[in-house]
Design a protein around this motif. Structure first.
Motif, PDB file in Angstrom:
ATOM      1  N   LYS A  36       0.846  -1.209  -0.144  1.00  0.00           N
ATOM      2  CA  LYS A  36      -0.185   0.200   0.095  1.00  0.00           C
ATOM      3  C   LYS A  36       0.962   1.379   0.167  1.00  0.00           C
ATOM      4  O   LYS A  36       0.686   2.074  -0.646  1.00  0.00           O
ATOM      5  N   LEU A  37       1.697   1.151   0.899  1.00  0.00           N
ATOM      6  CA  LEU A  37       2.813   2.407   0.761  1.00  0.00           C
ATOM      7  C   LEU A  37       3.449   2.581  -0.455  1.00  0.00           C
ATOM      8  O   LEU A  37       3.644   3.659  -0.996  1.00  0.00           O
ATOM      9  N   VAL A  38       3.947   1.579  -1.281  1.00  0.00           N
ATOM     10  CA  VAL A  38       4.639   1.802  -2.501  1.00  0.00           C
ATOM     11  C   VAL A  38       3.711   2.161  -3.433  1.00  0.00           C
ATOM     12  O   VAL A  38       3.978   2.926  -4.317  1.00  0.00           O
ATOM     13  N   GLU A  39       2.527   1.683  -3.454  1.00  0.00           N
ATOM     14  CA  GLU A  39       1.177   2.104  -4.329  1.00  0.00           C
ATOM     15  C   GLU A  39       0.976   3.695  -4.198  1.00  0.00           C
ATOM     16  O   GLU A  39       0.908   4.509  -5.160  1.00  0.00           O
ATOM     17  N   LEU A  40       1.004   4.222  -2.931  1.00  0.00           N
ATOM     18  CA  LEU A  40       0.751   5.384  -2.490  1.00  0.00           C
ATOM     19  C   LEU A  40       1.827   6.281  -3.084  1.00  0.00           C
ATOM     20  O   LEU A  40       1.811   7.335  -3.705  1.00  0.00           O
ATOM     21  N   ASN A  41       2.878   5.813  -2.708  1.00  0.00           N
ATOM     22  CA  ASN A  41       4.230   6.887  -3.374  1.00  0.00           C
ATOM     23  C   ASN A  41       4.360   6.870  -4.849  1.00  0.00           C
ATOM     24  O   ASN A  41       4.721   7.673  -5.200  1.00  0.00           O
ATOM     25  N   LEU A  42       4.037   5.589  -5.410  1.00  0.00           N
ATOM     26  CA  LEU A  42       4.042   5.772  -6.844  1.00  0.00           C
ATOM     27  C   LEU A  42       3.014   6.737  -7.529  1.00  0.00           C
ATOM     28  O   LEU A  42       3.154   7.520  -8.561  1.00  0.00           O
ATOM     29  N   THR A  43       1.701   6.813  -6.863  1.00  0.00           N
ATOM     30  CA  THR A  43       0.858   7.611  -7.134  1.00  0.00           C
ATOM     31  C   THR A  43       1.193   8.957  -7.058  1.00  0.00           C
ATOM     32  O   THR A  43       0.954   9.838  -8.081  1.00  0.00           O
ATOM     33  N   VAL A  44       1.833   9.289  -5.722  1.00  0.00           N
ATOM     34  CA  VAL A  44       2.235  10.621  -5.393  1.00  0.00           C
ATOM     35  C   VAL A  44       3.447  11.058  -6.486  1.00  0.00           C
ATOM     36  O   VAL A  44       3.515  12.144  -7.000  1.00  0.00           O
ATOM     37  N   ALA A  45       4.413  10.038  -7.075  1.00  0.00           N
ATOM     38  CA  ALA A  45       5.199  10.383  -7.791  1.00  0.00           C
ATOM     39  C   ALA A  45       4.894  10.849  -9.059  1.00  0.00           C
ATOM     40  O   ALA A  45       5.346  11.717  -9.709  1.00  0.00           O
ATOM     41  N   GLU A  81      -1.059  21.515   1.396  1.00  0.00           N
ATOM     42  CA  GLU A  81      -2.416  20.476   1.467  1.00  0.00           C
ATOM     43  C   GLU A  81      -2.026  18.909   1.066  1.00  0.00           C
ATOM     44  O   GLU A  81      -2.569  18.183   1.762  1.00  0.00           O
ATOM     45  N   LYS A  82      -1.264  19.019   0.136  1.00  0.00           N
ATOM     46  CA  LYS A  82      -1.030  17.872  -0.460  1.00  0.00           C
ATOM     47  C   LYS A  82      -0.018  16.924   0.373  1.00  0.00           C
ATOM     48  O   LYS A  82      -0.239  15.882   0.528  1.00  0.00           O
ATOM     49  N   ALA A  83       0.834  17.695   1.049  1.00  0.00           N
ATOM     50  CA  ALA A  83       1.552  16.993   2.099  1.00  0.00           C
ATOM     51  C   ALA A  83       0.911  16.738   3.424  1.00  0.00           C
ATOM     52  O   ALA A  83       1.152  15.369   3.773  1.00  0.00           O
ATOM     53  N   VAL A  84      -0.108  17.239   3.671  1.00  0.00           N
ATOM     54  CA  VAL A  84      -1.112  16.859   4.798  1.00  0.00           C
ATOM     55  C   VAL A  84      -1.961  15.727   4.489  1.00  0.00           C
ATOM     56  O   VAL A  84      -1.882  14.758   5.013  1.00  0.00           O
ATOM     57  N   SER A  85      -2.355  15.661   3.064  1.00  0.00           N
ATOM     58  CA  SER A  85      -2.984  14.397   2.502  1.00  0.00           C
ATOM     59  C   SER A  85      -2.294  13.221   2.466  1.00  0.00           C
ATOM     60  O   SER A  85      -2.826  12.128   3.105  1.00  0.00           O
ATOM     61  N   TYR A  86      -0.935  13.523   1.990  1.00  0.00           N
ATOM     62  CA  TYR A  86       0.007  12.426   2.102  1.00  0.00           C
ATOM     63  C   TYR A  86       0.315  11.724   3.462  1.00  0.00           C
ATOM     64  O   TYR A  86       0.202  10.589   3.679  1.00  0.00           O
ATOM     65  N   ARG A  88      -1.811  11.871   6.103  1.00  0.00           N
ATOM     66  CA  ARG A  88      -2.796  11.211   6.380  1.00  0.00           C
ATOM     67  C   ARG A  88      -3.004   9.859   5.917  1.00  0.00           C
ATOM     68  O   ARG A  88      -3.233   8.890   6.483  1.00  0.00           O
ATOM     69  N   HIS A  89      -2.843   9.660   4.711  1.00  0.00           N
ATOM     70  CA  HIS A  89      -2.624   8.392   3.863  1.00  0.00           C
ATOM     71  C   HIS A  89      -1.635   7.344   4.709  1.00  0.00           C
ATOM     72  O   HIS A  89      -2.058   6.317   4.785  1.00  0.00           O
ATOM     73  N   VAL A  90      -0.631   7.852   4.936  1.00  0.00           N
ATOM     74  CA  VAL A  90       0.506   7.201   5.469  1.00  0.00           C
ATOM     75  C   VAL A  90      -0.126   6.625   7.024  1.00  0.00           C
ATOM     76  O   VAL A  90       0.274   5.352   7.289  1.00  0.00           O
ATOM     77  N   ALA A  91      -0.517   7.703   7.704  1.00  0.00           N
ATOM     78  CA  ALA A  91      -0.913   7.398   8.941  1.00  0.00           C
ATOM     79  C   ALA A  91      -2.095   6.362   8.955  1.00  0.00           C
ATOM     80  O   ALA A  91      -2.126   5.375   9.667  1.00  0.00           O
ATOM     81  N   SER A  92      -3.100   6.508   7.869  1.00  0.00           N
ATOM     82  CA  SER A  92      -4.033   5.538   7.915  1.00  0.00           C
ATOM     83  C   SER A  92      -3.252   3.996   7.477  1.00  0.00           C
ATOM     84  O   SER A  92      -3.990   3.092   8.112  1.00  0.00           O
ATOM     85  N   ILE A  93      -2.551   3.853   6.857  1.00  0.00           N
ATOM     86  CA  ILE A  93      -2.064   2.547   6.458  1.00  0.00           C
ATOM     87  C   ILE A  93      -1.118   1.975   7.536  1.00  0.00           C
ATOM     88  O   ILE A  93      -1.380   0.872   7.985  1.00  0.00           O
ATOM     89  N   ALA A  94      -0.508   2.818   8.015  1.00  0.00           N
ATOM     90  CA  ALA A  94       0.300   2.273   9.364  1.00  0.00           C
ATOM     91  C   ALA A  94      -0.609   1.930  10.515  1.00  0.00           C
ATOM     92  O   ALA A  94      -0.565   0.771  11.142  1.00  0.00           O
ATOM     93  N   SER A  95      -1.964   2.588  10.727  1.00  0.00           N
ATOM     94  CA  SER A  95      -2.856   2.177  11.611  1.00  0.00           C
ATOM     95  C   SER A  95      -3.644   0.770  11.358  1.00  0.00           C
ATOM     96  O   SER A  95      -3.960  -0.001  12.017  1.00  0.00           O
ATOM     97  N   GLU A  96      -4.050   0.693   9.840  1.00  0.00           N
ATOM     98  CA  GLU A  96      -4.397  -0.553   9.340  1.00  0.00           C
ATOM     99  C   GLU A  96      -3.488  -1.859   9.852  1.00  0.00           C
ATOM    100  O   GLU A  96      -3.878  -2.718   9.975  1.00  0.00           O
ATOM    101  N   VAL A  97      -2.241  -1.667   9.441  1.00  0.00           N
ATOM    102  CA  VAL A  97      -1.355  -2.503   9.632  1.00  0.00           C
ATOM    103  C   VAL A  97      -1.274  -2.809  11.003  1.00  0.00           C
ATOM    104  O   VAL A  97      -1.056  -4.145  11.234  1.00  0.00           O
ATOM    105  N   GLN A  98      -1.094  -2.097  11.856  1.00  0.00           N
ATOM    106  CA  GLN A  98      -1.031  -2.382  13.489  1.00  0.00           C
ATOM    107  C   GLN A  98      -2.317  -3.052  13.860  1.00  0.00           C
ATOM    108  O   GLN A  98      -2.192  -3.941  14.614  1.00  0.00           O
TER     109      GLN A  98
END
Length: 188
Positions: A36-45, A81-86, A88-98
């Motif tokens: 999920k993190l790789v997919e997010l980072n590819l999308t952001v890139a 705003e994009k940095a904040v959104s990013y 949030r996404h990373v925090a969401s992924i980390a929370s899901e994994v935990q």
């Protein structure tokens, strides 16, 4: 304490199988989080590259320095705003994994506890006379270990909730700061 070597062998095999299942499950959940993190980072890139290309084209089309700096300032505001959104996404992924880690671990530990309790009962049935105190001591130790696990589990959940709260708070503060900066920049 064990009445037959088969019981020892079965208990050992069961313990190894459960450990392997736990490690496999946790590894799978970790890989899903990384995916999920790789997919997010590819999308952001990709998005960043497209937006940067568009922004450079706009800046190069500026007719004078004032227009260039006005465009440059306008383009930088959405980046916060994009940095904040990013974040949030990373925090969401980390929370899901935990949460998945906790769920898998609890299920596996519950299964181990059930098997150990069954083994103790089986051994108690076949134990020679006079070994009741040893079995009682073993049951007590098992109860204490379970109580320790439950306390550790509660503490881990509280720590995860605190971390999630801190991340949410930090993202909210960053979002507020970004909104204030955007409002302040638009007044100028």
């Amino acid at each position: 304490m064990f009445s037959t070597p088969e019981q020892i062998s079965a208990a050992t095999k069961s313990a190894y199988e459960l450990q392997l299942a736990l490690m496999t499950s946790l590894t799978q959940k970790a890989l899903e989080g990384v995916e999920k993190l790789v997919e997010l980072n590819l999308t952001v890139a990709r998005t960043s590259m497209d937006e940067s290309s568009f922004a450079v084209k706009q800046l190069l089309a500026a007719k004078d320095p004032q227009e260039f700096f006005a465009m440059s300032k306008a383009q930088s505001q959405p980046q916060a705003e994009k940095a904040v959104s990013y974040a949030r996404h990373v925090a969401s992924i980390a929370s899901e994994v935990q949460a998945e880690f906790a769920k898998v671990a609890e299920a596996q530990i519950s299964e181990v506890n059930q098997k150990v309790a069954k083994l103790v009962e089986d051994v108690a049935k076949n134990a020679p006379a006079g070994s009741e105190s040893v079995i009682a001591m073993f049951k007590s130790a098992m109860g204490n270990a379970n109580a320790g696990y439950e306390q550790m589990s509660r503490t881990a959940k509280q720590a995860a909730a605190t971390i999630e709260g801190n991340v949410t708070s930090a993202v909210s503060q960053l979002s507020e700061a970004s909104a204030k900066a955007t409002r302040g920049a638009s007044k100028k």
